[in-house]
Design an enzyme around this catalytic site. Sequence first.
Site, mmCIF file in Angstrom:
data_model
loop_
_atom_site.group_PDB
_atom_site.id
_atom_site.type_symbol
_atom_site.label_atom_id
_atom_site.label_comp_id
_atom_site.label_asym_id
_atom_site.label_seq_id
_atom_site.Cartn_x
_atom_site.Cartn_y
_atom_site.Cartn_z
ATOM 1 N N PRO A 1 2.225 -1.294 -2.250
ATOM 2 C CA PRO A 1 2.134 -1.278 -0.787
ATOM 3 C C PRO A 1 1.197 -2.378 -0.307
ATOM 4 O O PRO A 1 0.100 -2.542 -0.833
ATOM 5 C CB PRO A 1 1.554 0.117 -0.489
ATOM 6 C CG PRO A 1 0.795 0.478 -1.730
ATOM 7 C CD PRO A 1 1.532 -0.153 -2.868
ATOM 8 N N MET A 2 1.646 -3.151 0.696
ATOM 9 C CA MET A 2 0.829 -4.220 1.256
ATOM 10 C C MET A 2 0.991 -4.209 2.767
ATOM 11 O O MET A 2 2.115 -4.361 3.278
ATOM 12 C CB MET A 2 1.245 -5.584 0.687
ATOM 13 C CG MET A 2 0.944 -5.763 -0.783
ATOM 14 S SD MET A 2 1.499 -7.381 -1.410
ATOM 15 C CE MET A 2 3.277 -7.087 -1.546
ATOM 16 N N ALA A 3 -0.121 -4.038 3.474
ATOM 17 C CA ALA A 3 -0.084 -4.007 4.936
ATOM 18 C C ALA A 3 0.437 -5.337 5.464
ATOM 19 O O ALA A 3 0.000 -6.405 5.032
ATOM 20 C CB ALA A 3 -1.468 -3.710 5.501
ATOM 21 N N GLN B 1 2.769 5.554 2.091
ATOM 22 C CA GLN B 1 1.331 5.572 1.863
ATOM 23 C C GLN B 1 0.593 5.921 3.145
ATOM 24 O O GLN B 1 0.885 5.396 4.215
ATOM 25 C CB GLN B 1 0.835 4.219 1.352
ATOM 26 C CG GLN B 1 -0.632 4.279 0.943
ATOM 27 C CD GLN B 1 -1.166 2.963 0.412
ATOM 28 O OE1 GLN B 1 -1.444 2.061 1.181
ATOM 29 N NE2 GLN B 1 -1.314 2.867 -0.902
ATOM 30 N N CYS C 1 -7.480 0.048 -0.780
ATOM 31 C CA CYS C 1 -7.565 -1.087 0.139
ATOM 32 C C CYS C 1 -9.019 -1.542 0.301
ATOM 33 O O CYS C 1 -9.890 -0.735 0.627
ATOM 34 C CB CYS C 1 -6.991 -0.705 1.497
ATOM 35 S SG CYS C 1 -7.072 -2.060 2.699
ATOM 36 N N ASN D 1 -2.112 -2.582 -11.940
ATOM 37 C CA ASN D 1 -1.949 -3.472 -10.795
ATOM 38 C C ASN D 1 -3.054 -4.527 -10.832
ATOM 39 O O ASN D 1 -4.162 -4.263 -11.268
ATOM 40 C CB ASN D 1 -2.015 -2.638 -9.508
ATOM 41 C CG ASN D 1 -1.946 -3.451 -8.239
ATOM 42 O OD1 ASN D 1 -2.741 -3.271 -7.336
ATOM 43 N ND2 ASN D 1 -0.999 -4.356 -8.143
ATOM 44 N N GLY D 2 -2.714 -5.751 -10.370
ATOM 45 C CA GLY D 2 -3.717 -6.798 -10.251
ATOM 46 C C GLY D 2 -3.374 -8.031 -11.068
ATOM 47 O O GLY D 2 -3.345 -7.971 -12.303
ATOM 48 N N ASP D 3 -3.067 -9.139 -10.389
ATOM 49 C CA ASP D 3 -2.839 -10.440 -11.021
ATOM 50 C C ASP D 3 -1.616 -10.480 -11.935
ATOM 51 O O ASP D 3 -1.517 -11.363 -12.794
ATOM 52 C CB ASP D 3 -4.065 -10.885 -11.841
ATOM 53 C CG ASP D 3 -5.278 -11.183 -10.976
ATOM 54 O OD1 ASP D 3 -5.130 -11.185 -9.740
ATOM 55 O OD2 ASP D 3 -6.378 -11.386 -11.542
ATOM 56 N N GLY E 1 2.157 -6.937 -6.449
ATOM 57 C CA GLY E 1 1.814 -7.103 -5.045
ATOM 58 C C GLY E 1 2.059 -8.517 -4.579
ATOM 59 O O GLY E 1 3.187 -8.916 -4.269
#
Length: 328
Positions: A17-19, A71, A101, A201-203, A225
């Site tokens: 999920p990304m705003a 979310q 977040c 998650n991450g990179d 993401g």
Amino acid sequence: MIRIGPYPLANKVILAPMAGVTDLPFRQLCRKLGAGLVVSEMVTSDVRLWNSRKSRNRLDHTGEQEPRSVQIAGGDPQMMAQAARMNEQLGAQIIDINMGCPAKKVCNKAAGSALMRDERLVADILAAVVEAVNLPVTLKIRTGWCDEQRNGLTIARIAEESGIQALAVHGRTRNQLYTGHAEYDTIAEIKQQVGIPVFANGDIDSPHKARAVLEHTGADAVMIGRAAQGRPWIFNEINHFLAHGELLEPPTLHWQRSTLLEHLDALHGFYGDHQGVRIARKHVGWYLQTLPGADDFRRSFNRVECPSQQRQNIENFFTRLLEGDLAA
């Protein structure tokens, strides 16, 4: 087969999920291009704010493929429970809780990753939301608030005890924001200590990185993401590599043009001409950022106010690329 409650996931690659990014058009495109699960932009738990245009768009799941994961973000257990119940009524099938977040405006309201500083409150929120709905509830966290308070494992244990059915972990603390490099040792430790599915998650920005992170952490899936921005086909690339150990051929310019135009049309249709034109600008910038001539094109494209002209400009840009007029 990974399951979240009654829902089996199609594969091991999930859209984070990304705003401002994972709206309905982008989620649908990523599902089409291989994402095993997509998660909506975070929705505030303050239902009094749901009448805004932004919230109405975020709550729209028209035509969305199952399972629909929504979310929610907030810091009050009862407000979070109410938001979960109302999302259930609106068609959500999985409720995801945001405790990852790092944005200042979210953390300043004692929400997002700021919640990780108060483990009792975390437990209260998770228990309230799990009890409020007849849906599986998932959680997204970071490794901790800061290096001195790296309590991701403790939060993971609280989550499992509270009835959370899957956990996504971003391999940074809140204080790191998106700087430096994600670390995966904490995710590996969490995976070893809990029995629920864990998503790393991450990179994770390539098929090789996805496989390496899965092997290092033992995680059940990877969550993608920022690497999906302007490259939604990354899901198919990772799935193919995990299954066959070989890389897919890069998408052709013809195919990229077709995909971008499909996305553009969906944005215009979802948001309407005025807002759709503006939201399309950032997505187009992401798609084109590695192509020759992109900087000059983007400057002129961002001045276009008409949906049909946006479409024509993109067609013209790719025609010039294909004819060799924009050589690198």
